[in-house]
Design a protein around this motif. Structure first.
Motif, PDB file in Angstrom:
ATOM      1  N   ASN A  26       0.789  -1.167   0.197  1.00 11.22           N
ATOM      2  CA  ASN A  26       0.068  -0.098  -0.048  1.00 11.22           C
ATOM      3  C   ASN A  26       1.014   1.133  -0.073  1.00 11.22           C
ATOM      4  OD1 ASN A  26      -1.653   2.053   0.611  1.00 11.22           O
ATOM      5  ND2 ASN A  26      -2.785   1.028   2.054  1.00 11.22           N
ATOM      6  N   SER A  27       0.918   1.749  -1.123  1.00 10.58           N
ATOM      7  CA  SER A  27       1.756   3.199  -1.311  1.00 10.58           C
ATOM      8  C   SER A  27       1.721   4.095  -0.475  1.00 10.58           C
ATOM      9  CB  SER A  27       1.695   3.432  -2.647  1.00 10.58           C
ATOM     10  OG  SER A  27       0.461   3.929  -3.007  1.00 10.58           O
ATOM     11  N   ARG A  28       0.466   4.259   0.141  1.00  8.35           N
ATOM     12  CA  ARG A  28       0.046   5.350   1.032  1.00  8.35           C
ATOM     13  C   ARG A  28       0.498   4.968   2.605  1.00  8.35           C
ATOM     14  NH1 ARG A  28      -6.045   6.535   0.418  1.00  8.35           N
ATOM     15  NH2 ARG A  28      -5.488   8.678   1.303  1.00  8.35           N
ATOM     16  N   THR A  29       0.917   3.798   3.062  1.00  6.78           N
ATOM     17  CA  THR A  29       1.058   3.281   4.180  1.00  6.78           C
ATOM     18  C   THR A  29       2.569   2.800   4.185  1.00  6.78           C
ATOM     19  OG1 THR A  29      -0.005   1.143   4.115  1.00  6.78           O
ATOM     20  CG2 THR A  29      -1.274   3.028   4.845  1.00  6.78           C
ATOM     21  N   LEU A  30       2.735   1.613   4.426  1.00 11.36           N
ATOM     22  CA  LEU A  30       3.853   0.832   4.432  1.00 11.36           C
ATOM     23  C   LEU A  30       4.698   0.913   3.147  1.00 11.36           C
ATOM     24  CD1 LEU A  30       3.469  -2.386   6.668  1.00 11.36           C
ATOM     25  CD2 LEU A  30       3.626  -0.046   7.322  1.00 11.36           C
ATOM     26  N   GLY A  31       3.987   0.815   1.946  1.00 10.92           N
ATOM     27  CA  GLY A  31       4.364   0.692   0.774  1.00 10.92           C
ATOM     28  C   GLY A  31       5.538   1.808   0.194  1.00 10.92           C
ATOM     29  N   ALA A  32       5.502   2.894   1.140  1.00  3.10           N
ATOM     30  CA  ALA A  32       6.470   3.954   0.910  1.00  3.10           C
ATOM     31  C   ALA A  32       7.716   3.927   1.502  1.00  3.10           C
ATOM     32  CB  ALA A  32       5.647   5.352   1.223  1.00  3.10           C
ATOM     33  N   LEU A  33       7.833   3.074   2.546  1.00  2.00           N
ATOM     34  CA  LEU A  33       8.969   2.784   3.253  1.00  2.00           C
ATOM     35  C   LEU A  33       9.992   1.802   2.717  1.00  2.00           C
ATOM     36  CD1 LEU A  33       7.122   2.726   6.816  1.00  2.00           C
ATOM     37  CD2 LEU A  33       8.368   4.863   5.610  1.00  2.00           C
ATOM     38  N   SER A  34      11.238   1.734   3.659  1.00  2.94           N
ATOM     39  CA  SER A  34      12.197   0.766   3.189  1.00  2.94           C
ATOM     40  C   SER A  34      11.727  -0.520   3.678  1.00  2.94           C
ATOM     41  CB  SER A  34      13.768   0.952   3.704  1.00  2.94           C
ATOM     42  OG  SER A  34      13.399   1.206   5.053  1.00  2.94           O
ATOM     43  N   THR A  35      12.258  -1.949   3.413  1.00  2.00           N
ATOM     44  CA  THR A  35      11.847  -2.981   3.937  1.00  2.00           C
ATOM     45  C   THR A  35      11.993  -2.903   5.580  1.00  2.00           C
ATOM     46  OG1 THR A  35      12.243  -4.145   1.949  1.00  2.00           O
ATOM     47  CG2 THR A  35      12.283  -5.354   3.939  1.00  2.00           C
ATOM     48  N   PRO A  36      13.149  -2.729   5.947  1.00  2.00           N
ATOM     49  CA  PRO A  36      13.134  -2.363   7.508  1.00  2.00           C
ATOM     50  C   PRO A  36      12.149  -1.539   8.124  1.00  2.00           C
ATOM     51  CG  PRO A  36      15.428  -2.068   6.591  1.00  2.00           C
ATOM     52  CD  PRO A  36      14.432  -2.217   5.663  1.00  2.00           C
ATOM     53  N   GLY A  37      11.900  -0.448   7.523  1.00  2.00           N
ATOM     54  CA  GLY A  37      10.867   0.596   7.860  1.00  2.00           C
ATOM     55  C   GLY A  37       9.634   0.003   7.808  1.00  2.00           C
ATOM     56  N   ARG A  38       9.377  -0.909   6.788  1.00  2.00           N
ATOM     57  CA  ARG A  38       7.969  -1.660   6.881  1.00  2.00           C
ATOM     58  C   ARG A  38       7.684  -2.250   8.194  1.00  2.00           C
ATOM     59  NH1 ARG A  38       7.617  -3.176   0.561  1.00  2.00           N
ATOM     60  NH2 ARG A  38       7.909  -1.230  -0.293  1.00  2.00           N
ATOM     61  N   PHE A  39       8.714  -3.151   8.385  1.00  2.00           N
ATOM     62  CA  PHE A  39       8.692  -3.876   9.866  1.00  2.00           C
ATOM     63  C   PHE A  39       8.612  -3.251  10.898  1.00  2.00           C
ATOM     64  CE2 PHE A  39      10.439  -7.219   6.940  1.00  2.00           C
ATOM     65  CZ  PHE A  39       9.753  -8.495   7.704  1.00  2.00           C
ATOM     66  N   LEU A  40       9.588  -1.936  10.982  1.00  2.00           N
ATOM     67  CA  LEU A  40       9.169  -1.243  12.000  1.00  2.00           C
ATOM     68  C   LEU A  40       7.876  -0.532  12.171  1.00  2.00           C
ATOM     69  CD1 LEU A  40      11.022   0.269  14.360  1.00  2.00           C
ATOM     70  CD2 LEU A  40      11.406   1.966  12.977  1.00  2.00           C
ATOM     71  N   ALA A  41       7.612   0.219  11.101  1.00  2.00           N
ATOM     72  CA  ALA A  41       6.065   0.749  11.165  1.00  2.00           C
ATOM     73  C   ALA A  41       4.969  -0.146  11.475  1.00  2.00           C
ATOM     74  CB  ALA A  41       5.897   1.408   9.625  1.00  2.00           C
ATOM     75  N   ALA A  42       5.153  -1.411  10.859  1.00  2.00           N
ATOM     76  CA  ALA A  42       4.020  -2.425  11.221  1.00  2.00           C
ATOM     77  C   ALA A  42       3.973  -2.795  12.766  1.00  2.00           C
ATOM     78  CB  ALA A  42       4.315  -3.748  10.527  1.00  2.00           C
ATOM     79  N   PHE A  43       5.269  -2.984  13.426  1.00  2.00           N
ATOM     80  CA  PHE A  43       5.111  -3.289  14.770  1.00  2.00           C
ATOM     81  C   PHE A  43       4.700  -2.040  15.418  1.00  2.00           C
ATOM     82  CE2 PHE A  43       7.667  -2.318  18.551  1.00  2.00           C
ATOM     83  CZ  PHE A  43       7.337  -3.393  19.371  1.00  2.00           C
ATOM     84  N   PHE A  44       5.155  -0.754  15.054  1.00  2.00           N
ATOM     85  CA  PHE A  44       4.695   0.414  15.842  1.00  2.00           C
ATOM     86  C   PHE A  44       3.030   0.568  15.722  1.00  2.00           C
ATOM     87  CE2 PHE A  44       3.744   4.907  16.733  1.00  2.00           C
ATOM     88  CZ  PHE A  44       4.680   5.258  17.521  1.00  2.00           C
ATOM     89  N   GLN A  45       2.408   0.212  14.513  1.00  2.00           N
ATOM     90  CA  GLN A  45       1.182   0.161  14.512  1.00  2.00           C
ATOM     91  C   GLN A  45       0.315  -0.920  14.878  1.00  2.00           C
ATOM     92  OE1 GLN A  45       1.239   3.991  13.289  1.00  2.00           O
ATOM     93  NE2 GLN A  45       2.796   2.541  12.096  1.00  2.00           N
ATOM     94  N   SER A  46       0.826  -1.687  15.291  1.00  2.00           N
ATOM     95  CA  SER A  46       0.340  -3.019  16.148  1.00  2.00           C
ATOM     96  C   SER A  46       0.352  -2.975  17.571  1.00  2.00           C
ATOM     97  CB  SER A  46       1.210  -4.310  15.716  1.00  2.00           C
ATOM     98  OG  SER A  46       0.853  -5.373  16.581  1.00  2.00           O
ATOM     99  N   MET A  47       1.308  -1.982  17.762  1.00  2.00           N
ATOM    100  CA  MET A  47       1.694  -1.620  19.363  1.00  2.00           C
ATOM    101  C   MET A  47       0.644  -0.548  19.678  1.00  2.00           C
ATOM    102  SD  MET A  47       2.999   1.352  20.894  1.00  2.00           S
ATOM    103  CE  MET A  47       3.890   1.899  19.420  1.00  2.00           C
ATOM    104  N   THR A  48       0.653   0.448  18.842  1.00  2.00           N
ATOM    105  CA  THR A  48      -0.184   1.503  19.409  1.00  2.00           C
ATOM    106  C   THR A  48      -1.777   1.479  19.880  1.00  2.00           C
ATOM    107  OG1 THR A  48      -0.232   3.983  18.919  1.00  2.00           O
ATOM    108  CG2 THR A  48      -0.715   2.604  17.380  1.00  2.00           C
ATOM    109  N   PRO A  49      -2.587   0.606  19.261  1.00  2.00           N
ATOM    110  CA  PRO A  49      -3.819   0.510  19.521  1.00  2.00           C
ATOM    111  C   PRO A  49      -3.956  -0.112  21.025  1.00  2.00           C
ATOM    112  CG  PRO A  49      -3.430  -0.805  17.397  1.00  2.00           C
ATOM    113  CD  PRO A  49      -2.058  -0.404  18.229  1.00  2.00           C
TER     114      PRO A  49
END
Ligand SMILES: [K+]
Ligand SMILES: [K+]
Lengths: 442, 442
Positions: B246-269
């Motif tokens: 998804n270019s508007r969310t994780l797709g715009a990030l590097s591979t490590p960035g995607r992992f980091l952002a996925a973790f962050f968005q899973s943690m934050t709720p």
């Protein structure tokens, strides 16, 4: 040797397979319909599981032969669930001890139908008589409109469809033209409500009315009747208030027509599945109300689905009890056993997990379809309601397979299904674990 | 003489009123912000109830003074809930008998903080140290970026906001620029997770690590840690799978960035309320996952909200138990008392009714705003999460008042609130009602 839950699960699975095979026969669908095997599997499941979700208009896509196969599946599905659930309602999901069995037999005796075959005969007779009365009433409208043959066919089809909470309609133009017609709307409503009350409750009330002293009203009957009535009235008022001026729904009708249509749309989520206004055109708050009513559903041991009115009543009663600091849940001067409360919680948990998982899968496979539309569709399938925001025909094949599984699991009940096919923990627990009181919750 | 639940409810009500008054002071909002009294009431409630929903960007709408008032309210709200819930977690909502009190005291002694004042001091010290470490780590990024004064301010503000699960952000551009920044993302995550574990669990683990023999791990600690871990990992995997391209969310990030952002968005709720990607741009299936995680929430006795991880674990465990035909729920070789199961069910029922009613009211008052957007907003407020699909500023005044009440009730807990202000049934029941086993549910 099969357990009752396994028997129930396998019988409906067989019904789906046989129904799908029958719908593949030549001369069943009209040439223009062009339904795929997955469409037919979906239709057969929707029929035998008395849901009423359709990928194409039943009257347009299927020949008379096809329609008769569908309504026969509906009738078998309805009778099957009435018989099974009346016989095994007390058995599924937990092992009864001797005194509980005695209680069940005593109650069936109280209903004057001691024994399996008399019960079956009673259910068949009761269903036949109710559907006959329904068909006669409906024919008063349909025969003048469609002529004798076609009118009688329409009357019989929709009487069967309504009493079994089938939700299938073969009227061209659907039920919308009858939104302000008291004869059709109220006959369909009466049939749906009776079907959704369940056989035990109906018979209990009839026996009680005939011989009040001999046949006491069961706590279960009174609880479900009360809950059903409250939901009906509350739903009607909410729909009236929110849709009164919506020109695409109630706003287009006369004042009495608005009341009638509000009542009809409040009645139908309890698993009828018919609608006399376009659900999609409703306000979002109304749609959410309908989703809530579908989730709660009808009575145990009825042709309806959902978590069931008694489950909902016990959960709410138990929560209120905790608020008031009371130890025991008292319903109509009877103490509800803690086991019932835990069971109500577990059923709701399993049901919610099933709906949530299926909804997630449906969103993931059909990302372009709307959140609300798919949530509505998911709850409608799980609670075997059959209402739709005109979405079913837009769902792709993986989505249809998810809904097919959901209609099946919704019909059997997720707890019954899980109990049927889970491995019993056969090893006795010899270890007694110490209690842990202090787990914080909430 | 006030009961603990009444005290809790009144203290937070007083906090809201004082906070609202403070935010009305001159020099608190910037001239261009033009926030109404209802906006300020909403902001004060969001602060003291450590939610983080905002009607306007906190950094743009409020002066430095206003921001300091907000973060102070957050700190007081966080400390308040930690203290109250640690002291009264075992007390609220049910009357403890003597042996239960003994159990509580024994456990607090096991944590080396027997007594009220030592406990309070321990909580204060622990909070201060954690926030200091967080601020130091964050300043490593913010000081080079903003200069010493402003950088330290940003570091302290966001460390407090994160540890208290406050969700307030005053960085221009929000947290999105740090989506692929491990230092900021992981520091914030660690603070949010620690805050969401709750004080008892943290102290239990720390004591256990220091003196394993003397301080056993509580069943509660192990259960909540396990549930939190499972939800974190599962959420990360789901977000990765659904948003990878998804270019508007994780797709715009590097591979490590995607992992980091996925973790962050899973943690934050779990009630952080910070986000490093635009939630609104996510797929509907991801949004539904986030809604589910928000509803479950964090641990009891923490700065997080929701029905709580232990409640969820007990409900699922109890349902699974019923599937397997087992009588007792065993967790980590301890038998969970039936009362805990019933309580978990009641909390979830009350919570669901609260969310459903508020959502309905929000839909009815804001019919033009989307179903998904308002559902997300409702659960976010009730679970005091603070995430939004960029909806809060579009909601009208009646809607904001509904959300204000919801943040307050979500913070206090619907059961605690109901218990606090319900009339106890003072009359003793002398009548013993006969049991009713045969209420069908599901
Ligand atoms: K139906
Ligand atoms: K928050």
């Amino acid at each position: 040797r099969l357990t009752p839950p396994q028997l129930l699960a396998l019988v409906y699975l067989a019904g789906i397979l046989i129904g799908t095979a029958l719908l593949h026969l030549p001369g069943v669908q009209r040439p223009a319909a062009n339904l795929s095997s997955i469409d037919l599997l979906f239709t057969a499941t929707s029929s035998i599981c008395i849901t009423g979700l359709v990928v194409a208009d039943t009257g347009e896509a299927f020949t008379r032969l096809g329609q008769i196969i569908i309504i026969t599946l509906v009738q078998i599905g309805g009778l099957g669930i009435l018989t099974f659930s009346t016989l095994f309602a007390f058995l599924t999901g937990r092992r009864l001890n001797f005194s509980e069995r005695q209680g069940l037999v005593a109650q069936l005796n109280a209903l004057n139908v001691g024994g399996v075959m008399p019960l079956l005969r009673a259910i068949l007779a009761y269903t036949f008589v109710t559907e006959l009365v329904g068909a006669v009433l409906l024919s008063l409208r349909f025969v003048p409109q469609y002529g004798l043959g076609e009118g009688l066919y329409q009357a019989v089809f929709h009487s069967i469809s309504a009493y079994n909470n089938g939700g299938f309609v073969v009227l061209s133009g659907g039920m919308t033209p009858y939104a302000a017609d008291p004869l059709v709307s109220l006959t369909i409503s009466a049939l749906v409500i009776l079907g959704g009350l369940g056989f035990l409750v109906q018979l209990n009330y009839v026996s009680h009315l005939l011989q009040p002293r001999r046949n006491r009203l069961l706590v279960y009957s009174r609880l479900t009747m009360l809950t059903t009535s409250i939901l009906l009235v509350l739903g009607t008022l909410i729909i009236l208030a929110l849709e009164w001026n919506n020109s695409r729904t109630l706003g287009a009708l006369s004042t009495p027509g608005r009341f009638l249509a509000a009542f009809f749309q409040s009645m139908t989520p309890r698993s009828g599945g018919f609608s006399t206004v376009n659900i999609e055109a409703m306000n979002t708050a109304t749609i959410f109300t309908v989703i809530g009513l579908m989730f709660i559903g009808a009575n145990s041991g009825s042709t309806g689905g959902g978590i069931k009115t008694s489950t909902f009543a016990i959960l709410v009663g138990s929560a209120w009890n905790m608020v008031r600091g009371r130890g025991e849940l008292i319903v109509f001067r009877r103490r509800v056993e803690g086991e019932n409360v835990v069971r109500a919680g577990s059923i709701t948990t399993l049901y919610t997990l099933l709906v949530a998982t299926s909804f997630f899968a449906l969103l993931a496979t059909n990302p372009k379809l709307g959140f609300t539309h798919l949530l509505f569709e998911t709850v409608s399938a799980a609670a075997t309601v059959g209402l739709s925001m005109n979405t079913t025909h837009l769902i792709n094949d993986p989505g249809l397979l998810i809904l097919t599984a959901l209609m099946y699991l919704g019909r059997i009940g997720p707890l019954t299904f899980a109990v049927a096919f889970s491995l019993r923990s056969t090893q006795k627990r010899n270890v007694k674990y110490p209690p842990e009181r202090d787990i914080l919750v909430g």
